[in-house]
Write an enzyme that holds these catalytic residues in place. Structure first.
Site, PDB file in Angstrom:
ATOM      1  N   LYS A   1       5.889  -0.055   4.769  1.00 50.84           N
ATOM      2  CA  LYS A   1       5.953  -0.646   6.106  1.00 50.84           C
ATOM      3  C   LYS A   1       7.420  -0.826   6.471  1.00 50.84           C
ATOM      4  O   LYS A   1       8.143  -1.584   5.811  1.00 50.84           O
ATOM      5  CB  LYS A   1       5.207  -1.983   6.149  1.00 50.84           C
ATOM      6  CG  LYS A   1       3.707  -1.829   5.938  1.00 50.84           C
ATOM      7  CD  LYS A   1       2.945  -3.117   6.160  1.00 50.84           C
ATOM      8  CE  LYS A   1       1.445  -2.900   6.006  1.00 50.84           C
ATOM      9  NZ  LYS A   1       0.663  -4.129   6.226  1.00 50.84           N
TER      10      LYS A   1
ATOM     11  N   SER B   1       4.134  -1.663  -1.093  1.00 50.30           N
ATOM     12  CA  SER B   1       3.053  -2.395  -1.762  1.00 50.30           C
ATOM     13  C   SER B   1       2.266  -1.420  -2.631  1.00 50.30           C
ATOM     14  O   SER B   1       1.804  -0.374  -2.142  1.00 50.30           O
ATOM     15  CB  SER B   1       2.127  -3.047  -0.734  1.00 50.30           C
ATOM     16  OG  SER B   1       2.832  -3.974   0.061  1.00 50.30           O
ATOM     17  N   ALA B   2       2.116  -1.764  -3.897  1.00 49.13           N
ATOM     18  CA  ALA B   2       1.413  -0.883  -4.830  1.00 49.13           C
ATOM     19  C   ALA B   2      -0.031  -0.685  -4.404  1.00 49.13           C
ATOM     20  O   ALA B   2      -0.698  -1.629  -3.962  1.00 49.13           O
ATOM     21  CB  ALA B   2       1.469  -1.464  -6.243  1.00 49.13           C
ATOM     22  N   PHE B   3      -0.511   0.539  -4.534  1.00 54.12           N
ATOM     23  CA  PHE B   3      -1.897   0.852  -4.220  1.00 54.12           C
ATOM     24  C   PHE B   3      -2.829   0.285  -5.284  1.00 54.12           C
ATOM     25  O   PHE B   3      -2.493   0.270  -6.480  1.00 54.12           O
ATOM     26  CB  PHE B   3      -2.089   2.367  -4.135  1.00 54.12           C
ATOM     27  CG  PHE B   3      -2.137   2.891  -2.729  1.00 54.12           C
ATOM     28  CD1 PHE B   3      -3.245   3.565  -2.258  1.00 54.12           C
ATOM     29  CD2 PHE B   3      -1.082   2.684  -1.861  1.00 54.12           C
ATOM     30  CE1 PHE B   3      -3.306   4.045  -0.955  1.00 54.12           C
ATOM     31  CE2 PHE B   3      -1.108   3.154  -0.569  1.00 54.12           C
ATOM     32  CZ  PHE B   3      -2.228   3.832  -0.100  1.00 54.12           C
ATOM     33  N   LEU B   4      -4.000  -0.148  -4.850  1.00 56.21           N
ATOM     34  CA  LEU B   4      -5.058  -0.538  -5.779  1.00 56.21           C
ATOM     35  C   LEU B   4      -5.802   0.716  -6.228  1.00 56.21           C
ATOM     36  O   LEU B   4      -5.658   1.784  -5.634  1.00 56.21           O
ATOM     37  CB  LEU B   4      -6.016  -1.513  -5.080  1.00 56.21           C
ATOM     38  CG  LEU B   4      -5.398  -2.844  -4.649  1.00 56.21           C
ATOM     39  CD1 LEU B   4      -6.413  -3.682  -3.883  1.00 56.21           C
ATOM     40  CD2 LEU B   4      -4.878  -3.618  -5.859  1.00 56.21           C
TER      41      LEU B   4
ATOM     42  N   ASP C   1      -4.026 -13.554  11.280  1.00 57.55           N
ATOM     43  CA  ASP C   1      -4.678 -12.249  11.457  1.00 57.55           C
ATOM     44  C   ASP C   1      -5.604 -11.896  10.287  1.00 57.55           C
ATOM     45  O   ASP C   1      -5.766 -10.731   9.954  1.00 57.55           O
ATOM     46  CB  ASP C   1      -3.600 -11.168  11.604  1.00 57.55           C
ATOM     47  CG  ASP C   1      -4.179  -9.840  12.077  1.00 57.55           C
ATOM     48  OD1 ASP C   1      -5.110  -9.852  12.891  1.00 57.55           O
ATOM     49  OD2 ASP C   1      -3.692  -8.795  11.610  1.00 57.55           O
TER      50      ASP C   1
ATOM     51  N   GLU D   1     -11.288  -8.641   1.334  1.00 55.99           N
ATOM     52  CA  GLU D   1     -11.856  -7.644   0.441  1.00 55.99           C
ATOM     53  C   GLU D   1     -11.978  -8.206  -0.967  1.00 55.99           C
ATOM     54  O   GLU D   1     -11.219  -9.095  -1.368  1.00 55.99           O
ATOM     55  CB  GLU D   1     -10.988  -6.375   0.409  1.00 55.99           C
ATOM     56  CG  GLU D   1     -10.993  -5.610   1.720  1.00 55.99           C
ATOM     57  CD  GLU D   1     -10.355  -4.229   1.601  1.00 55.99           C
ATOM     58  OE1 GLU D   1     -10.292  -3.708   0.457  1.00 55.99           O
ATOM     59  OE2 GLU D   1      -9.937  -3.683   2.633  1.00 55.99           O
TER      60      GLU D   1
ATOM     61  N   ASP E   1      -2.631  -7.172   3.330  1.00 61.09           N
ATOM     62  CA  ASP E   1      -2.135  -7.080   4.706  1.00 61.09           C
ATOM     63  C   ASP E   1      -1.627  -8.423   5.213  1.00 61.09           C
ATOM     64  O   ASP E   1      -2.263  -9.092   6.028  1.00 61.09           O
ATOM     65  CB  ASP E   1      -3.234  -6.536   5.625  1.00 61.09           C
ATOM     66  CG  ASP E   1      -2.656  -5.927   6.896  1.00 61.09           C
ATOM     67  OD1 ASP E   1      -1.423  -5.860   7.017  1.00 61.09           O
ATOM     68  OD2 ASP E   1      -3.445  -5.533   7.770  1.00 61.09           O
TER      69      ASP E   1
END
Length: 537
Positions: A233, A337-340, A406, A411, A426
């Site tokens: 981002k 940000s590291a992906f899951l 927001d 999740e 997020d």
């Protein structure tokens, strides 16, 4: 006759303009790719990119920060308070951060991934990426000396995925997270692409699978040389800028520094529900434009009048150059940000937040007008028979501290069932206004009057002078390359909001008693009746 000639001339001019645009945005990038191997000496492009990025970063930041360390163990460089020692290290050494976690991990069912199955899946992914990369280069008649990618079992992103358990995204004492932050900051990129949100808007995937496609911000998926992935981002707002008071929460900018700060705060609160996030200076030309295979992404790059390289989101809402992000001239701040783990390996459930906002200019949800709304929630599955409501309240406390309005969905991993932890994804709309405390974010706490004992003890500890929240956050954020991540007013706002949370809990205890408000066991189902009192701070 003169009119027909004039029409023909206009038609020719229009066709010429279209041809010129196609040559500039479509054909020229491909020609440049074909010429690139002749422009550089033979060798490893990744090594050149890494050394170039290191030079650019050194020029932009004359005193780069030391590599991230294991944040839960003592180590060199922790003395930051002139002989008084590190408050952050003292915090992580406190007994609250040493007690065994509940429930204890008993076996494979408490780990998110089965190791062998995950490794087989990742090997197939690497092999498929190698095949596609080879076909892509053959189509463009490009030659490369790069060896095919190999999956390294010791890669930090692999170990991060294998370490996710029922207790959180990473263990307290794991050195893997520190290594992952360092790797995301230094490894060269090998590909760049739009995120699923942007692809949904472009019709490249099923929009029904996206929670809330948005075009008011730009985010990209970057893959590194170790095959790890991160969500990038870019910087859209200066540190000292506040969100204008007239902005609605759903049109606010997404701030890269908010993502970074949210990870550090989540770690300090001992939630460990935010994926590891780090700041990085990205060379948008070398590390995005020159490695992406997405022709649409290539087409949105341009050079501004100030000679900076810029790009913008290609979507129905914001495809205009005035919404672009620009390097200086090539370097651009951003969060990674590291992906899951993939949804194929670890399915996740996306659930609307019971305290969701209306996302309209004038509408209000029931919780905003009904002070007894929590009674309805407590009678609804799964909030009536699990730990889910307490986890929602944890999330509301976290969002109140960062000022995030927001949180429309949350999740969780389906493997861990109804009592699984909520993933705090997020967080980029946090830290927008340090001068305002949005009390409505705390509605789950003030309306339900429930809080986990573990959460309350951590908040009380962070309110003490020796472990003051603003101080430990300030110290923790010094580890990031983009420090200072937050301005001083944002740090001080954390202390102020922490006091508001504790005052809200105190009012609940006075009205209902400590036994009813403070949950000491996840199986405990005694809850106060909101009709007896509606408490706000």
């Amino acid at each position: 006759m003169p009119g027909l000639r004039r029409d023909r001339l206009l038609t020719l001019l229009l066709l010429g303009a279209l041809l010129s645009a196609d040559l500039y945005f479509h054909l020229w990038p491909q020609v440049r790719r074909q010429l690139r191997p002749r422009e550089h000496p033979r060798g490893c492009p990744c090594a050149r990119r890494a050394s170039s990025a290191a030079r650019d970063s050194a020029a932009a930041s004359p005193a780069p920060r030391a590599a991230a360390r294991n944040f839960s163990r003592a180590g060199p460089g922790t003395e930051r308070h002139g002989g008084r020692g590190s408050k952050l290290q003292a915090l992580f050494a406190h007994p609250l951060y040493r007690v065994p976690e509940e429930p204890p991990l008993l076996g494979p069912e408490d780990s998110l991934l089965a190791s062998q199955e995950a490794l087989r899946y990742y090997r197939r992914k690497v092999a498929r990426w190698n095949r596609r990369h080879k076909m892509y280069r053959e189509q463009l008649n490009l030659t490369s000396l790069d060896a095919p990618l190999q999956l390294r079992l010791e890669a930090s992103w692999v170990q991060f995925h294998l370490g996710i358990s029922r207790q959180g995204l990473y263990p307290r004492s794991s050195p893997v997270v520190s290594q992952l932050l360092q790797d995301m900051r230094r490894f060269p990129t090998i590909s760049a692409d739009y995120s699923q949100d942007e692809k949904a808007l472009l019709g490249a995937c099923d929009c029904s699978q996206i929670v809330k496609p948005s075009g008011v911000h730009l985010k990209l998926v970057l893959r590194f040389s170790d095959f790890g992935k991160a969500m990038f981002k870019p910087m859209r707002q200066q540190r000292d800028e506040e969100t204008p008071a007239d902005f609605f929460y759903f049109i606010d900018f997404q701030r890269h520094n908010a993502e970074i700060a949210a990870f550090h705060l989540d770690r300090i609160l001992d939630f460990r529900r935010v994926p590891p996030t780090v700041g990085r200076l990205v060379n948008v030309t070398k590390e995005i434009l020159e490695v992406t295979k997405n022709e649409i992404l290539q087409s949105v790059f341009f050079v501004s009048p100030a000679s900076n390289v810029c790009f913008f989101a290609k979507c129905p809402y914001m495809c205009k150059t005035e919404y672009a992000v620009c390097g200086n001239p090539h370097l651009l701040e951003g969060s990674l940000s590291a992906f899951l783990p993939s949804l194929n390996l670890a399915p996740r459930l996306s659930v609307p937040n019971p305290w969701i906002r209306s996302y309209s200019l004038a509408g209000k949800e029931e919780w905003e007008v009904n002070p007894l709304y929590c009674n309805t929630v407590k009678q609804t599955y799964p909030y009536n028979s699990s730990n889910r409501l307490l986890n929602i309240i944890d999330m509301a406390i976290f969002d109140f501290l960062i000022g995030n309005m927001d949180r429309h969905h949350y999740e969780m991993f389906t493997k861990f069932g109804d009592d699984g932890f909520l993933i705090h994804l997020d967080n980029a709309r946090g830290f927008g206004r340090h001068s305002q405390d949005e009390l409505s974010i705390l509605s789950p706490l003030s309306q339900c009057c429930r809080i986990k004992k573990k959460t309350l003890l951590h908040l009380q500890l962070l309110a003490q002078a020796d472990y003051r929240l603003s101080d430990v956050m300030r110290e923790s954020l010094l580890e990031d390359q983009l420090s200072p991540v937050l301005t001083e007013p944002h740090l001080l706002a954390l202390d102020r909001r922490l006091q508001i949370i504790l005052q809200t809990v105190e009012a609940c205890v006075e009205a209902h008693g400590e036994q009813s408000v403070v949950a000491t066991d996840s199986a405990e189902q005694s809850v106060p009746d909101s009709s007896q009192a509606n408490l706000t701070s």
